[in-house]
Design a protein around this motif. Structure first.
Motif, PDB file in Angstrom:
ATOM      1  N   ALA A 155       0.825  -1.206   0.000  1.00 63.92           N
ATOM      2  CA  ALA A 155       0.000   0.000   0.000  1.00 63.92           C
ATOM      3  C   ALA A 155       0.861   1.259   0.000  1.00 63.92           C
ATOM      4  N   ASP A 156       1.991   1.215   0.658  1.00 64.06           N
ATOM      5  CA  ASP A 156       2.900   2.361   0.698  1.00 64.06           C
ATOM      6  C   ASP A 156       4.315   1.853   0.912  1.00 64.06           C
ATOM      7  N   ALA A 157       5.243   2.793   0.976  1.00 65.02           N
ATOM      8  CA  ALA A 157       6.649   2.415   1.134  1.00 65.02           C
ATOM      9  C   ALA A 157       6.916   1.770   2.480  1.00 65.02           C
ATOM     10  N   ARG A 158       6.127   2.108   3.493  1.00 63.22           N
ATOM     11  CA  ARG A 158       6.359   1.526   4.807  1.00 63.22           C
ATOM     12  C   ARG A 158       6.158   0.012   4.795  1.00 63.22           C
ATOM     13  N   GLY A 159       5.157  -0.449   4.025  1.00 62.60           N
ATOM     14  CA  GLY A 159       4.943  -1.887   3.929  1.00 62.60           C
ATOM     15  C   GLY A 159       6.117  -2.594   3.275  1.00 62.60           C
ATOM     16  N   LEU A 160       6.679  -1.994   2.238  1.00 60.48           N
ATOM     17  CA  LEU A 160       7.839  -2.581   1.579  1.00 60.48           C
ATOM     18  C   LEU A 160       9.048  -2.592   2.506  1.00 60.48           C
ATOM     19  N   LYS A 161       9.244  -1.525   3.251  1.00 58.87           N
ATOM     20  CA  LYS A 161      10.389  -1.461   4.165  1.00 58.87           C
ATOM     21  C   LYS A 161      10.263  -2.507   5.276  1.00 58.87           C
ATOM     22  N   ALA A 162       9.051  -2.700   5.777  1.00 60.50           N
ATOM     23  CA  ALA A 162       8.843  -3.719   6.806  1.00 60.50           C
ATOM     24  C   ALA A 162       9.070  -5.114   6.236  1.00 60.50           C
ATOM     25  N   TYR A 163       8.627  -5.338   5.009  1.00 62.91           N
ATOM     26  CA  TYR A 163       8.804  -6.635   4.356  1.00 62.91           C
ATOM     27  C   TYR A 163      10.287  -6.943   4.154  1.00 62.91           C
ATOM     28  N   ALA A 164      11.068  -5.924   3.856  1.00 65.56           N
ATOM     29  CA  ALA A 164      12.504  -6.103   3.627  1.00 65.56           C
ATOM     30  C   ALA A 164      13.298  -6.176   4.927  1.00 65.56           C
ATOM     31  N   ALA A 197      14.091  -3.553   6.630  1.00 63.23           N
ATOM     32  CA  ALA A 197      14.875  -2.327   6.742  1.00 63.23           C
ATOM     33  C   ALA A 197      14.313  -1.388   7.799  1.00 63.23           C
ATOM     34  N   ALA A 198      13.005  -1.404   7.996  1.00 57.74           N
ATOM     35  CA  ALA A 198      12.380  -0.522   8.982  1.00 57.74           C
ATOM     36  C   ALA A 198      12.462  -1.151  10.373  1.00 57.74           C
ATOM     37  N   PRO A 199      12.700  -0.366  11.408  1.00 55.89           N
ATOM     38  CA  PRO A 199      12.757  -0.917  12.769  1.00 55.89           C
ATOM     39  C   PRO A 199      11.374  -1.326  13.249  1.00 55.89           C
ATOM     40  N   ILE A 200      11.346  -2.121  14.285  1.00 60.08           N
ATOM     41  CA  ILE A 200      10.087  -2.565  14.883  1.00 60.08           C
ATOM     42  C   ILE A 200      10.040  -2.084  16.333  1.00 60.08           C
ATOM     43  N   THR A 201       8.841  -1.691  16.767  1.00 57.99           N
ATOM     44  CA  THR A 201       8.649  -1.144  18.113  1.00 57.99           C
ATOM     45  C   THR A 201       7.835  -2.117  18.951  1.00 57.99           C
ATOM     46  N   ARG A 202       8.325  -2.399  20.133  1.00 58.66           N
ATOM     47  CA  ARG A 202       7.590  -3.209  21.112  1.00 58.66           C
ATOM     48  C   ARG A 202       7.422  -2.367  22.364  1.00 58.66           C
ATOM     49  N   ALA A 203       6.172  -2.065  22.684  1.00 58.52           N
ATOM     50  CA  ALA A 203       5.880  -1.210  23.832  1.00 58.52           C
ATOM     51  C   ALA A 203       4.820  -1.871  24.702  1.00 58.52           C
ATOM     52  N   SER A 204       5.078  -1.935  25.996  1.00 61.45           N
ATOM     53  CA  SER A 204       4.125  -2.482  26.950  1.00 61.45           C
ATOM     54  C   SER A 204       4.370  -1.824  28.302  1.00 61.45           C
ATOM     55  N   GLY A 205       3.418  -1.006  28.734  1.00 68.12           N
ATOM     56  CA  GLY A 205       3.583  -0.304  29.995  1.00 68.12           C
ATOM     57  C   GLY A 205       4.759   0.659  29.932  1.00 68.12           C
ATOM     58  N   LYS A 206       5.699   0.494  30.837  1.00 72.15           N
ATOM     59  CA  LYS A 206       6.879   1.357  30.853  1.00 72.15           C
ATOM     60  C   LYS A 206       7.990   0.835  29.945  1.00 72.15           C
ATOM     61  N   HIS A 207       7.806  -0.349  29.393  1.00 71.22           N
ATOM     62  CA  HIS A 207       8.843  -0.929  28.540  1.00 71.22           C
ATOM     63  C   HIS A 207       8.645  -0.463  27.108  1.00 71.22           C
ATOM     64  N   HIS A 208       9.700   0.042  26.523  1.00 72.63           N
ATOM     65  CA  HIS A 208       9.649   0.529  25.143  1.00 72.63           C
ATOM     66  C   HIS A 208      10.950   0.134  24.448  1.00 72.63           C
ATOM     67  N   TYR A 209      10.827  -0.629  23.377  1.00 70.84           N
ATOM     68  CA  TYR A 209      12.008  -1.132  22.675  1.00 70.84           C
ATOM     69  C   TYR A 209      11.853  -0.906  21.184  1.00 70.84           C
ATOM     70  N   VAL A 210      12.881  -0.378  20.565  1.00 71.30           N
ATOM     71  CA  VAL A 210      12.931  -0.184  19.115  1.00 71.30           C
ATOM     72  C   VAL A 210      14.188  -0.892  18.606  1.00 71.30           C
ATOM     73  N   GLY A 211      14.008  -1.857  17.742  1.00 67.95           N
ATOM     74  CA  GLY A 211      15.149  -2.632  17.241  1.00 67.95           C
ATOM     75  C   GLY A 211      14.895  -3.152  15.837  1.00 67.95           C
ATOM     76  N   ARG A 212      15.805  -3.943  15.354  1.00 74.61           N
ATOM     77  CA  ARG A 212      15.694  -4.470  13.999  1.00 74.61           C
ATOM     78  C   ARG A 212      14.700  -5.615  13.943  1.00 74.61           C
ATOM     79  N   ARG A 213      14.160  -5.812  12.775  1.00 71.22           N
ATOM     80  CA  ARG A 213      13.171  -6.867  12.562  1.00 71.22           C
ATOM     81  C   ARG A 213      13.866  -8.214  12.364  1.00 71.22           C
ATOM     82  N   ARG A 214      13.292  -9.249  12.946  1.00 67.09           N
ATOM     83  CA  ARG A 214      13.812 -10.591  12.766  1.00 67.09           C
ATOM     84  C   ARG A 214      12.968 -11.400  11.784  1.00 67.09           C
ATOM     85  N   VAL A 215      11.715 -11.031  11.614  1.00 67.85           N
ATOM     86  CA  VAL A 215      10.849 -11.673  10.632  1.00 67.85           C
ATOM     87  C   VAL A 215      10.847 -10.787   9.393  1.00 67.85           C
ATOM     88  N   LYS A 216      11.463 -11.261   8.329  1.00 64.24           N
ATOM     89  CA  LYS A 216      11.675 -10.426   7.146  1.00 64.24           C
ATOM     90  C   LYS A 216      11.985 -11.326   5.963  1.00 64.24           C
TER      91      LYS A 216
END
Length: 409
Positions: free
Chosen positions: A304-313, A315-334
């Motif tokens: 649909a947009d460039a963000r979908g392609l970047k996530a598929y590749a 290249a775009a980071p992934i965010t995991r947030a729960s409560g006070k925990h916030h993590y931004v790192g590289r994608r492992r499913v790609k």
């Protein structure tokens, strides 16, 4: 009535299940992996309302094979469901963890009934793009196989024939050179190398296709190979030479396969209309462009947009947030093949584009490691590639990196 189809495929047969809008099993069938079996499947779908205007969607746990190609010929939406996802859906319907092929087919049919919007059908790529994908992936696999054989050959030569490695050290990927393979076939052991004559080496070099500096190269090889060195007993040395010749024949076949597939990939890629746009990007050559086209395809509605392609590749980071925990790192499913091509593309663009090099330097100064900076550069250039393919425009350095180029100047 809305009907969905699930197929649990196997090597010799396939189980079919049709479910209605309430999730009830409407029909089931087991077919052989033959053209007659495929026709039985089409007849079953036609009996339950399958038409050219309203085809029955099909869910299956693979995205390749003759069955998938047969189903896609009529424009039918085919959904490739990840087997891990199918296993999670199976647990929703029972806690006993029972499993059967007809039951798995029904689970796949119900996945489309309940969560069809959460899954993507196979992209509607052109036949030319699919052929490029086959050739590019085969060439990439051949390169990896060649490297594995090269490592094995290098390890064996280090054990009994280090002079051969010294002779090829001046070349990058020296063992892949046809001259090196031709000479090793003539002198597989240090004992034979000690007796080889310069005319024999010249003949081997000519046979390998060398046309310049033959005498000088033969003299260099002879000098290195006939330098005194530690050796195994003659019987052991001959046995290791036999082992090396067997490995060398595999390695030679792998090298020729890589070259043949590279030629075929280039020919197919240059025929594709997207090749002109992709080759306008700095650092993106024919083989890398073919690998990227193989993974993203030419179906413009796939992302649909460039963000979908970047996530598929990846290249775009992934965010995991729960409560006070916030993590931004590289994608492992790609898509690992696409990310691999992206790293090569980003690295080669550093010397081909001033803007890309400035972006990389800025990320390194920001604190990124080498791999993270290359991934960030790939993320940016992938977005630019998406825009250029959608609008059919060529890459322009001043438009892609205006601020970075001005800062670097």
């Amino acid at each position: 009535m809305s009907i969905t189809c699930g197929i649990d495929w196997a090597e010799g047969h396939h189980d079919i299940a049709l479910a209605d809008e309430a999730g009830k099993l409407v029909a089931k069938l087991r077919i052989d992996d033959t053209l007659a079996g495929y026709q039985q499947l089409l007849d079953l779908l036609a009996e339950h309302g399958d038409t050219a205007s309203q085809p029955v969607p099909v869910a299956i746990e693979t995205n390749r094979g003759l069955l998938v190609a047969f189903l896609r010929q009529g424009g039918r939406p085919v959904y490739a469901i990840n087997p891990m996802s199918a296993a999670r859906y199976r647990d929703r319907h029972g806690v006993s963890r029972k499993k059967s092929d007809p039951g798995d087919a029904l689970v796949l049919a119900n996945i489309l009934r309940t969560d069809r919007d959460m899954h993507r059908p196979l992209p509607d790529d052109s036949d030319l793009a699919r052929s490029v994908a086959v050739l590019a992936r085969a060439q990439q696999d051949a390169v990896w196989n060649r490297q594995q054989l090269s490592n094995q050959l290098r390890s064996l030569l280090r054990e009994y024939y280090p002079a051969a490695l010294e002779a090829v050290a001046r070349w990058q990927n020296g063992l892949t050179r046809p001259e090196a393979r031709a000479i090793l076939a003539v002198v597989p052991t240090p004992g034979k190398a000690a007796k080889v004559t310069r005319p024999r080496l010249c003949t081997a070099l000519k046979k390998a296709g060398r046309v310049r500096g033959i005498e000088a190269e033969a003299e260099r090889w002879q000098k290195i190979l006939q330098t005194p060195q530690a050796r195994h007993p003659e019987v052991v040395e001959d046995a290791m030479g036999r082992q090396m010749l067997g490995l060398l024949r595999q390695f030679d076949a792998a090298c020729r396969t890589v070259d043949d597939l590279a030629d075929a990939t280039e020919k197919a890629f240059r025929q594709h209309p997207d090749s002109e746009v992709m080759l306008s990007f700095p650092g993106l050559g024919v083989q890398l462009g073919a690998r990227i086209l193989a993974e993203i395809g030419d179906d413009r509605s796939r992302f649909a947009d460039a963000r979908g392609l970047k996530a598929y590749a990846g290249a775009a980071p992934i965010t995991r947030a729960s409560g006070k925990h916030h993590y931004v790192g590289r994608r492992r499913v790609k898509n690992n093949r696409l990310l691999n091509a992206g790293f090569l593309w980003s690295f080669s663009s550093l010397t081909a584009s001033g803007g890309a090099n400035a972006h990389y330097r800025r990320r390194r100064a920001h604190g990124d490691f080498h791999a993270a900076a290359l991934r960030n550069l790939f993320n940016r250039m992938l977005g630019q590639l998406f825009h250029c393919l959608q609008t059919r425009t060529m890459f322009e350095e001043q438009v892609a990196f205006p601020h970075l180029l001005a800062t670097a100047a």
